[in-house]
Design a protein around this motif. Structure first.
Motif, PDB file in Angstrom:
ATOM      1  N   GLU A  32     -18.171 -14.929 -18.238  1.00 38.73           N
ATOM      2  CA  GLU A  32     -17.283 -15.196 -19.109  1.00 38.73           C
ATOM      3  C   GLU A  32     -16.319 -16.539 -18.943  1.00 38.73           C
ATOM      4  O   GLU A  32     -15.760 -17.243 -20.124  1.00 38.73           O
ATOM      5  N   LEU A  33     -16.551 -17.116 -17.684  1.00 43.70           N
ATOM      6  CA  LEU A  33     -15.996 -18.215 -17.448  1.00 43.70           C
ATOM      7  C   LEU A  33     -16.655 -19.405 -18.137  1.00 43.70           C
ATOM      8  O   LEU A  33     -15.841 -20.442 -18.388  1.00 43.70           O
ATOM      9  N   LEU A  34     -17.646 -19.309 -18.468  1.00 44.00           N
ATOM     10  CA  LEU A  34     -18.298 -20.215 -19.619  1.00 44.00           C
ATOM     11  C   LEU A  34     -17.707 -20.581 -20.869  1.00 44.00           C
ATOM     12  O   LEU A  34     -17.886 -21.588 -21.458  1.00 44.00           O
ATOM     13  N   TYR A  35     -17.009 -19.578 -21.253  1.00 46.82           N
ATOM     14  CA  TYR A  35     -16.180 -19.851 -22.487  1.00 46.82           C
ATOM     15  C   TYR A  35     -15.244 -20.909 -22.425  1.00 46.82           C
ATOM     16  O   TYR A  35     -14.613 -21.233 -23.469  1.00 46.82           O
ATOM     17  N   LEU A  36     -14.798 -21.192 -21.115  1.00 44.12           N
ATOM     18  CA  LEU A  36     -13.837 -22.208 -21.163  1.00 44.12           C
ATOM     19  C   LEU A  36     -14.585 -23.828 -21.263  1.00 44.12           C
ATOM     20  O   LEU A  36     -13.684 -24.605 -21.570  1.00 44.12           O
ATOM     21  N   SER A  37     -15.978 -23.621 -21.402  1.00 41.61           N
ATOM     22  CA  SER A  37     -16.406 -24.988 -21.739  1.00 41.61           C
ATOM     23  C   SER A  37     -16.589 -25.219 -23.124  1.00 41.61           C
ATOM     24  O   SER A  37     -16.804 -26.483 -23.599  1.00 41.61           O
ATOM     25  N   ILE A  38     -16.300 -24.295 -24.103  1.00 39.28           N
ATOM     26  CA  ILE A  38     -16.392 -24.504 -25.615  1.00 39.28           C
ATOM     27  C   ILE A  38     -15.460 -25.885 -25.983  1.00 39.28           C
ATOM     28  O   ILE A  38     -15.951 -26.577 -26.858  1.00 39.28           O
ATOM     29  N   PRO A  39     -14.047 -25.631 -25.477  1.00 35.13           N
ATOM     30  CA  PRO A  39     -13.214 -26.616 -25.995  1.00 35.13           C
ATOM     31  C   PRO A  39     -13.569 -28.026 -25.388  1.00 35.13           C
ATOM     32  O   PRO A  39     -13.393 -29.072 -26.148  1.00 35.13           O
ATOM     33  N   LEU A  40     -14.116 -27.895 -24.055  1.00 35.80           N
ATOM     34  CA  LEU A  40     -14.510 -29.112 -23.391  1.00 35.80           C
ATOM     35  C   LEU A  40     -15.674 -29.933 -24.273  1.00 35.80           C
ATOM     36  O   LEU A  40     -15.801 -31.034 -24.270  1.00 35.80           O
ATOM     37  N   VAL A  41     -16.779 -29.196 -24.758  1.00 34.87           N
ATOM     38  CA  VAL A  41     -17.649 -29.570 -25.463  1.00 34.87           C
ATOM     39  C   VAL A  41     -17.209 -29.962 -26.929  1.00 34.87           C
ATOM     40  O   VAL A  41     -17.837 -31.204 -27.235  1.00 34.87           O
ATOM     41  N   ILE A  42     -16.439 -29.584 -27.469  1.00 35.57           N
ATOM     42  CA  ILE A  42     -15.803 -29.932 -28.654  1.00 35.57           C
ATOM     43  C   ILE A  42     -15.008 -31.439 -28.428  1.00 35.57           C
ATOM     44  O   ILE A  42     -15.237 -32.475 -29.214  1.00 35.57           O
ATOM     45  N   ILE A  43     -14.277 -31.414 -27.401  1.00 39.05           N
ATOM     46  CA  ILE A  43     -13.715 -32.749 -27.023  1.00 39.05           C
ATOM     47  C   ILE A  43     -14.736 -33.812 -26.768  1.00 39.05           C
ATOM     48  O   ILE A  43     -14.581 -34.936 -27.298  1.00 39.05           O
ATOM     49  N   ALA A  44     -15.692 -33.475 -26.256  1.00 38.41           N
ATOM     50  CA  ALA A  44     -16.791 -34.622 -25.703  1.00 38.41           C
ATOM     51  C   ALA A  44     -17.513 -35.062 -26.867  1.00 38.41           C
ATOM     52  O   ALA A  44     -17.775 -36.051 -27.063  1.00 38.41           O
ATOM     53  N   PHE A  45     -17.757 -34.018 -27.930  1.00 32.41           N
ATOM     54  CA  PHE A  45     -17.954 -34.456 -29.310  1.00 32.41           C
ATOM     55  C   PHE A  45     -17.275 -35.375 -30.030  1.00 32.41           C
ATOM     56  O   PHE A  45     -17.673 -36.441 -30.565  1.00 32.41           O
ATOM     57  N   LEU A  46     -16.011 -34.965 -30.159  1.00 29.12           N
ATOM     58  CA  LEU A  46     -15.120 -35.884 -30.701  1.00 29.12           C
ATOM     59  C   LEU A  46     -15.080 -37.298 -30.156  1.00 29.12           C
ATOM     60  O   LEU A  46     -14.855 -38.397 -30.672  1.00 29.12           O
ATOM     61  N   TYR A  47     -15.169 -37.353 -28.904  1.00 32.27           N
ATOM     62  CA  TYR A  47     -15.035 -38.818 -28.150  1.00 32.27           C
ATOM     63  C   TYR A  47     -16.424 -39.356 -27.894  1.00 32.27           C
ATOM     64  O   TYR A  47     -16.345 -40.345 -27.359  1.00 32.27           O
ATOM     65  N   ALA A  48     -17.396 -38.894 -28.444  1.00 35.30           N
ATOM     66  CA  ALA A  48     -18.932 -39.323 -28.420  1.00 35.30           C
ATOM     67  C   ALA A  48     -18.966 -40.949 -28.770  1.00 35.30           C
ATOM     68  O   ALA A  48     -19.626 -41.416 -28.017  1.00 35.30           O
ATOM     69  N   ASN A  49     -18.322 -41.114 -29.974  1.00 33.46           N
ATOM     70  CA  ASN A  49     -18.419 -42.722 -30.373  1.00 33.46           C
ATOM     71  C   ASN A  49     -17.847 -43.607 -29.282  1.00 33.46           C
ATOM     72  O   ASN A  49     -18.307 -44.470 -28.998  1.00 33.46           O
ATOM     73  N   LYS A  50     -16.495 -42.952 -28.598  1.00 32.84           N
ATOM     74  CA  LYS A  50     -15.814 -44.026 -27.813  1.00 32.84           C
ATOM     75  C   LYS A  50     -16.820 -43.965 -26.364  1.00 32.84           C
ATOM     76  O   LYS A  50     -16.536 -45.085 -25.713  1.00 32.84           O
ATOM     77  N   PHE A  51     -17.352 -43.024 -26.158  1.00 31.77           N
ATOM     78  CA  PHE A  51     -18.234 -42.900 -24.928  1.00 31.77           C
ATOM     79  C   PHE A  51     -19.431 -43.865 -25.196  1.00 31.77           C
ATOM     80  O   PHE A  51     -19.747 -44.582 -24.001  1.00 31.77           O
ATOM     81  N   THR A  52     -19.783 -43.931 -26.335  1.00 26.86           N
ATOM     82  CA  THR A  52     -20.863 -44.690 -26.457  1.00 26.86           C
ATOM     83  C   THR A  52     -20.503 -46.131 -26.318  1.00 26.86           C
ATOM     84  O   THR A  52     -21.189 -47.117 -25.494  1.00 26.86           O
ATOM     85  N   VAL A  53     -19.148 -46.658 -26.745  1.00 19.49           N
ATOM     86  CA  VAL A  53     -18.597 -48.043 -26.681  1.00 19.49           C
ATOM     87  C   VAL A  53     -18.631 -48.289 -25.441  1.00 19.49           C
ATOM     88  O   VAL A  53     -18.797 -49.451 -24.843  1.00 19.49           O
ATOM     89  N   ALA A  54     -17.849 -47.385 -24.702  1.00 19.86           N
ATOM     90  CA  ALA A  54     -17.491 -47.622 -23.312  1.00 19.86           C
ATOM     91  C   ALA A  54     -18.577 -47.710 -22.513  1.00 19.86           C
ATOM     92  O   ALA A  54     -18.570 -48.677 -21.325  1.00 19.86           O
ATOM     93  N   GLY A  55     -19.843 -47.137 -22.646  1.00 15.72           N
ATOM     94  CA  GLY A  55     -21.022 -47.341 -21.861  1.00 15.72           C
ATOM     95  C   GLY A  55     -21.605 -48.737 -22.136  1.00 15.72           C
ATOM     96  O   GLY A  55     -22.454 -49.053 -21.422  1.00 15.72           O
ATOM     97  N   MET A  56     -21.299 -49.645 -23.093  1.00 10.67           N
ATOM     98  CA  MET A  56     -21.479 -50.966 -23.306  1.00 10.67           C
ATOM     99  C   MET A  56     -20.658 -51.928 -22.394  1.00 10.67           C
ATOM    100  O   MET A  56     -20.981 -52.938 -22.432  1.00 10.67           O
ATOM    101  N   GLY A  57     -19.677 -51.451 -21.586  1.00 10.69           N
ATOM    102  CA  GLY A  57     -18.927 -52.179 -20.501  1.00 10.69           C
ATOM    103  C   GLY A  57     -17.457 -52.509 -20.886  1.00 10.69           C
ATOM    104  O   GLY A  57     -17.255 -52.090 -22.204  1.00 10.69           O
TER     105      GLY A  57
END
Length: 167
Positions: A32-57
């Motif tokens: 059941e502790l894995l249910y805490l990962s759902i909001p984290l995955v949603i936040i990661a998805f929302l920030y995905a474009n920013k992570f891609t840009v940050a990966g460029m330096g």
């Protein structure tokens, strides 16, 4: 200190599963502790474009108006929390986060937001295949998922390295 708590609460077997991933301990009351990962995955998805840009330096990110340090800190926090939730529940699963994203990137490019769903589905399918194989090889016993993923993942990783060097 860890061993003390393990003996105190009869969790010695759980500690050994943290060292080597094992699905046999994932039962009702333990996942059941894995249910805490759902909001984290949603936040990661929302920030995905920013992570891609940050990966460029840092310089490139700053030129596009992105707060590089903030995005990197959010990314590191999300990865650390998700990793710890999985390790606490299942244990250490080697090579999974190394080979699956690289395979997806080879075929779909380095666009993170587009690759998240494919990476998750391919990772789940790979884990399922390794788990089924681990249950069938020495039936009625079970080979831990960490060992199966480690062996198969290392072969795939070596293949990816050889393929890269050949081209």
């Amino acid at each position: 200190m860890t061993t003390f708590f393990a003996y105190r609460y009869d969790l010695v077997q759980n500690i050994s599963s943290w060292m080597q991933g094992n699905f046999s301990l994932v039962i009702k009351g333990r996942y059941e502790l894995l249910y805490l990962s759902i909001p984290l995955v949603i936040i990661a998805f929302l920030y995905a474009n920013k992570f891609t840009v940050a990966g460029m330096g840092e310089d490139f990110s700053a030129n596009l108006g992105l707060n590089y340090n903030q995005v990197v800190n959010i990314g590191i926090t999300i990865v650390a929390l998700l990793s710890s939730l999985v390790v606490i529940t299942v244990g250490r699963i080697p090579f999974l986060g190394l080979i699956i994203p690289n395979i997806v990137t080879i075929y779909q490019g380095d666009y993170l937001k587009k690759n998240i769903l494919t990476t998750a589905l391919l990772g789940a399918a790979f884990l399922l295949a390794c788990d089924i194989l681990g249950r069938l090889i020495i039936f009625p016993y079970e080979i831990p998922i960490g060992l199966m993923v480690g062996v198969i993942g290392s072969v795939i990783f070596l293949y990816l390295l050889m393929r890269r060097n050949a081209s």
